[in-house]
Design an enzyme around this catalytic site. Structure first.
Site, PDB file in Angstrom:
ATOM      1  N   LYS A  61       0.862  -1.181   0.000  1.00 19.63           N
ATOM      2  CA  LYS A  61       0.000   0.000   0.000  1.00 19.63           C
ATOM      3  C   LYS A  61       0.904   1.239   0.000  1.00 19.63           C
ATOM      4  O   LYS A  61       1.527   1.564   1.009  1.00 19.63           O
ATOM      5  CB  LYS A  61      -0.900   0.017   1.242  1.00 19.63           C
ATOM      6  CG  LYS A  61      -1.869   1.182   1.249  1.00 19.63           C
ATOM      7  CD  LYS A  61      -1.683   1.999   2.511  1.00 19.63           C
ATOM      8  CE  LYS A  61      -2.413   3.313   2.503  1.00 19.63           C
ATOM      9  NZ  LYS A  61      -1.895   4.319   1.549  1.00 19.63           N
ATOM     10  N   GLU A  97       9.544  16.318  15.293  1.00 22.65           N
ATOM     11  CA  GLU A  97      10.241  16.065  14.025  1.00 22.65           C
ATOM     12  C   GLU A  97       9.793  17.120  13.017  1.00 22.65           C
ATOM     13  O   GLU A  97       8.604  17.195  12.687  1.00 22.65           O
ATOM     14  CB  GLU A  97       9.864  14.675  13.507  1.00 22.65           C
ATOM     15  CG  GLU A  97      10.506  14.343  12.186  1.00 22.65           C
ATOM     16  CD  GLU A  97       9.998  13.037  11.589  1.00 22.65           C
ATOM     17  OE1 GLU A  97       8.828  12.698  11.804  1.00 22.65           O
ATOM     18  OE2 GLU A  97      10.787  12.377  10.898  1.00 22.65           O
TER      19      GLU A  97
HETATM   20  P1  NAP Z   1       2.087   8.665   7.716  1.00 17.27           P
HETATM   21  O1  NAP Z   1       1.032   9.697   7.759  1.00 17.27           O
HETATM   22  O2  NAP Z   1       2.274   7.783   8.889  1.00 17.27           O
HETATM   23  O3  NAP Z   1       1.759   7.817   6.407  1.00 17.27           O
HETATM   24  C1  NAP Z   1       2.575   6.762   5.975  1.00 17.27           C
HETATM   25  C2  NAP Z   1       1.730   5.699   5.321  1.00 17.27           C
HETATM   26  O4  NAP Z   1       0.800   5.217   6.280  1.00 17.27           O
HETATM   27  C3  NAP Z   1       0.911   6.172   4.130  1.00 17.27           C
HETATM   28  O5  NAP Z   1       0.820   5.113   3.205  1.00 17.27           O
HETATM   29  C4  NAP Z   1      -0.448   6.453   4.747  1.00 17.27           C
HETATM   30  O6  NAP Z   1      -1.509   6.308   3.840  1.00 17.27           O
HETATM   31  C5  NAP Z   1      -0.510   5.346   5.782  1.00 17.27           C
HETATM   32  N1  NAP Z   1      -1.405   5.615   6.907  1.00 17.27           N
HETATM   33  C6  NAP Z   1      -1.934   6.801   7.309  1.00 17.27           C
HETATM   34  N2  NAP Z   1      -2.742   6.601   8.374  1.00 17.27           N
HETATM   35  C7  NAP Z   1      -2.704   5.284   8.651  1.00 17.27           C
HETATM   36  C8  NAP Z   1      -3.320   4.466   9.641  1.00 17.27           C
HETATM   37  N3  NAP Z   1      -4.127   4.974  10.576  1.00 17.27           N
HETATM   38  N4  NAP Z   1      -3.038   3.143   9.634  1.00 17.27           N
HETATM   39  C9  NAP Z   1      -2.210   2.621   8.711  1.00 17.27           C
HETATM   40  N5  NAP Z   1      -1.633   3.336   7.742  1.00 17.27           N
HETATM   41  C10 NAP Z   1      -1.852   4.655   7.722  1.00 17.27           C
HETATM   42  O7  NAP Z   1       3.514   9.262   7.433  1.00 17.27           O
HETATM   43  P2  NAP Z   1       3.926  10.301   6.317  1.00 17.27           P
HETATM   44  O8  NAP Z   1       3.570  11.654   6.775  1.00 17.27           O
HETATM   45  O9  NAP Z   1       3.435   9.841   4.990  1.00 17.27           O
HETATM   46  O10 NAP Z   1       5.504  10.098   6.289  1.00 17.27           O
HETATM   47  C11 NAP Z   1       6.363  10.858   7.030  1.00 17.27           C
HETATM   48  C12 NAP Z   1       6.820  10.105   8.260  1.00 17.27           C
HETATM   49  O11 NAP Z   1       7.458   8.903   7.873  1.00 17.27           O
HETATM   50  C13 NAP Z   1       7.858  10.892   9.042  1.00 17.27           C
HETATM   51  O12 NAP Z   1       7.615  10.782  10.419  1.00 17.27           O
HETATM   52  C14 NAP Z   1       9.156  10.194   8.674  1.00 17.27           C
HETATM   53  O13 NAP Z   1      10.192  10.358   9.591  1.00 17.27           O
HETATM   54  C15 NAP Z   1       8.706   8.788   8.557  1.00 17.27           C
HETATM   55  N6  NAP Z   1       9.666   8.034   7.761  1.00 17.27           N
HETATM   56  C16 NAP Z   1      10.453   7.111   8.374  1.00 17.27           C
HETATM   57  C17 NAP Z   1      11.411   6.414   7.648  1.00 17.27           C
HETATM   58  C18 NAP Z   1      12.312   5.404   8.284  1.00 17.27           C
HETATM   59  O14 NAP Z   1      12.901   4.617   7.553  1.00 17.27           O
HETATM   60  N7  NAP Z   1      12.460   5.367   9.590  1.00 17.27           N
HETATM   61  C19 NAP Z   1      11.548   6.688   6.293  1.00 17.27           C
HETATM   62  C20 NAP Z   1      10.746   7.642   5.711  1.00 17.27           C
HETATM   63  C21 NAP Z   1       9.793   8.308   6.451  1.00 17.27           C
HETATM   64  P3  NAP Z   1      -2.201   7.560   3.093  1.00 17.27           P
HETATM   65  O15 NAP Z   1      -1.151   8.167   2.254  1.00 17.27           O
HETATM   66  O16 NAP Z   1      -3.271   6.928   2.297  1.00 17.27           O
HETATM   67  O17 NAP Z   1      -2.691   8.487   4.161  1.00 17.27           O
END
Ligand code: NAP
Length: 488
Positions: A182, A390
């Site tokens: 996904k 962050e």
């Molecule tokens: P996010 O809001 O958590 O979304 C990530 C993914 O999760 C998307 O596919 C999103 O889908 C989905 N998602 C959203 N709500 C969800 C829920 N309740 N249950 C399950 N899945 C859900 O994060 P983001 O804003 O896209 O990404 C930024 C974050 O990712 C930052 O905190 C960053 O540090 C972290 N990150 C970590 C790494 C690592 O390797 N440690 C690498 C990159 C990024 P939708 O798009 O459909 O909402």
């Protein structure tokens, strides 16, 4: 450019389930927008729970045959995928720039890094060794076997839509698992291009499936469907925690790659000018929307002034614009919400006494798009939100420090523990920092440490488990212990 990767007006791409491109069961579609000009670049099918259930069922059936293949046969498909990604890199990179905003050169770098990840795991899958363990009782033999964990549900974010799914798909498939991916809803197209490569490389039906759609519905299906044995999630710490709580219901295997708040520490023996230039490149890459982005800069008081002067000069010279245009170094932020969040973070810091040395505002010169000026600040207090939350933004807060113990304490004063960067040529300082910092990844004079053969992941609230390296393969394997009693 390959036909498979060309985007044209009216592009519509579907879900990939059980070897077929299909519409979402509910018929929904979602428009994908270019953050540089706010124009629609294409549409995708937008699925939900039923689509995910069908994909999981297909993955379960496919796993029977896939797990029986030798690791050498699985490797051929992964290696061919890597080759095709490299051949089509220019086209895939364009798609990625158009849906995500990062400059073309960065986008191409992401495609190539992801191809390397496929190739590396193709080989590492051949090394899923068990062990023969010496016996303590005569006549017994003990050994361990490695077994694929089962169907995997993979959820990824928008900042590196290809790389962060490649870190799940490649090891899962190499281990003999099958997968349902996904992607983030707003960046599905570049991953579709990677699926095109996998399919053209001979991927058997059902082995990898792509379900774009409602995060809640797909996550609920992953969590509640007993045929999904593992969830691998990269995204925010907040969602990671929700998944961790919910996964307890079935003691579902979890890998979590979450947020970070990396310290970037410069000791007085480092060259302040060279490190300031490296810091600016590292900081403003992908607009700071990188989980390992340096986000708290601690510079020794003896060189802080020179470091900051050069950082400001370098940041001011960065070429901002549509990532498709030649020579662009900083593209738009990914979405309006991200840009508005950055404005709020900067205003919060300024309101608490921080001084903005450069940037600090939305860049409106293009009329459209979510551009924000690369921003450098000093005089921050612990109360400023960007010091604890962050930032995920093009902001560079610079602070000075006097001694090693003080900077280790300040660097570790966060719930996160993903990456840290240290600049020094003193071997004793290097070791003390390596041992004292609470971070899963430490770049020692190295602002870009990620590479497929080395483990990537965080301590504390930055996650659980590691991706890449042999650990990244182990994450998709169960260990079975076998004890054999021989006849006397
Ligand atoms: P996010 O809001 O958590 O979304 C990530 C993914 O999760 C998307 O596919 C999103 O889908 C989905 N998602 C959203 N709500 C969800 C829920 N309740 N249950 C399950 N899945 C859900 O994060 P983001 O804003 O896209 O990404 C930024 C974050 O990712 C930052 O905190 C960053 O540090 C972290 N990150 C970590 C790494 C690592 O390797 N440690 C690498 C990159 C990024 P939708 O798009 O459909 O909402």
């Amino acid at each position: 450019m390959s036909a498979a990767t060309a985007l044209s007006t009216g592009t519509y791409r579907q879900l990939y389930i059980d070897g077929q491109w299909v519409d979402a069961v509910g018929g929904k579609r979602l428009a994908v927008t270019n953050p540089a000009n706010e124009e629609t670049i294409g549409e995708v099918a937008f699925g939900g729970r039923e689509d995910c259930r069908r994909a999981v069922a297909a993955a379960k059936v496919a796993m029977v045959g896939w797990a029986k293949l030798t690791s050498w046969d699985r490797a051929k498909i992964l290696k061919k995928t890597a080759d095709l990604m490299r051949e089509r890199a220019d086209g895939i990179a364009r798609t990625l720039t158009m849906e995500q905003g990062k400059p073309l050169a960065e986008a191409k770098g992401e495609v190539m890094h992801s191809a390397d990840t496929f190739e590396w795991f193709a080989e590492e899958g051949k090394r899923a060794y068990g062990q023969l363990i010496p016996n303590s009782v005569a006549g017994k033999r003990h050994l361990t076997l490695k077994h694929p964990v089962g169907v995997v549900g993979a959820i990824g974010p928008w900042n590196f839509p290809i790389t962060l799914q490649a870190r799940k798909i490649a090891p899962a498939l190499a281990a003999g698992c099958t997968i349902v991916c996904k992607p983030a809803s707003q960046t599905p197209l570049s991953l579709i291009n990677v699926f095109d490569c996998m399919i053209d490389a001979g991927l058997p039906k059902g082995v990898a499936n792509l379900v774009i759609g409602s995060a809640k519905e797909i996550a609920d299906e992953f969590l509640e469907n007993r045929d999904v044995r593992k969830i691998s999630f990269t995204g925010s710490t907040e969602v990671g925690k929700q998944l961790m709580r919910a996964a307890a219901g079935q003691v579902k295997r979890l890998s979590l790659e979450l947020g970070g708040h990396a310290p970037f520490i410069v000791f007085p023996d480092a060259d302040p000018e060279a490190v300031a230039k490296a810091a600016v490149i590292g900081k403003f890459r992908n607009n700071g929307q990188v989980c390992i982005s340096p986000s708290r800069f601690f510079v020794h008081k003896d060189i802080e002034k020179r470091f900051t002067e050069v950082a400001v000069e370098t940041a001011k010279a960065l070429k901002i614009g549509n990532g498709l245009d030649a020579g662009i170094e900083v593209g738009p932020m990914f979405e309006k919400k991200a840009m508005d969040g950055t404005i709020a973070l900067v205003q919060d810091a300024a309101g608490k006494g921080a001084k903005i040395l450069t940037g600090g505002k939305q860049d409106t010169r293009f009329g459209k798009g979510y551009f924000f000026q690369p921003t450098i600040l000093t005089g921050l207090t612990a109360e400023c939100k960007m010091m604890t939350e962050e930032p995920f933004a093009p902001v560079m807060p610079v602070m000075d420090f006097s001694n090693l113990d003080e900077v280790i304490e300040a660097a570790n004063n966060t719930v996160y523990g993903l990456a840290a960067y240290v600049f020094t040529n003193d071997i004793t300082v290097m070791w003390k920092m390596a041992e004292g910092l609470e971070a899963g990844i430490i770049g020692m004079n190295d602002p870009v440490p990620a590479t497929p053969q080395c483990p990537f992941g965080g301590m504390k609230e930055s996650g659980l488990g590691r991706e890449l390296a042999h650990e990244g393969l182990e994450a998709y394997l169960e260990t079975k212990y076998l004890s054999i009693k021989l006849r006397d």
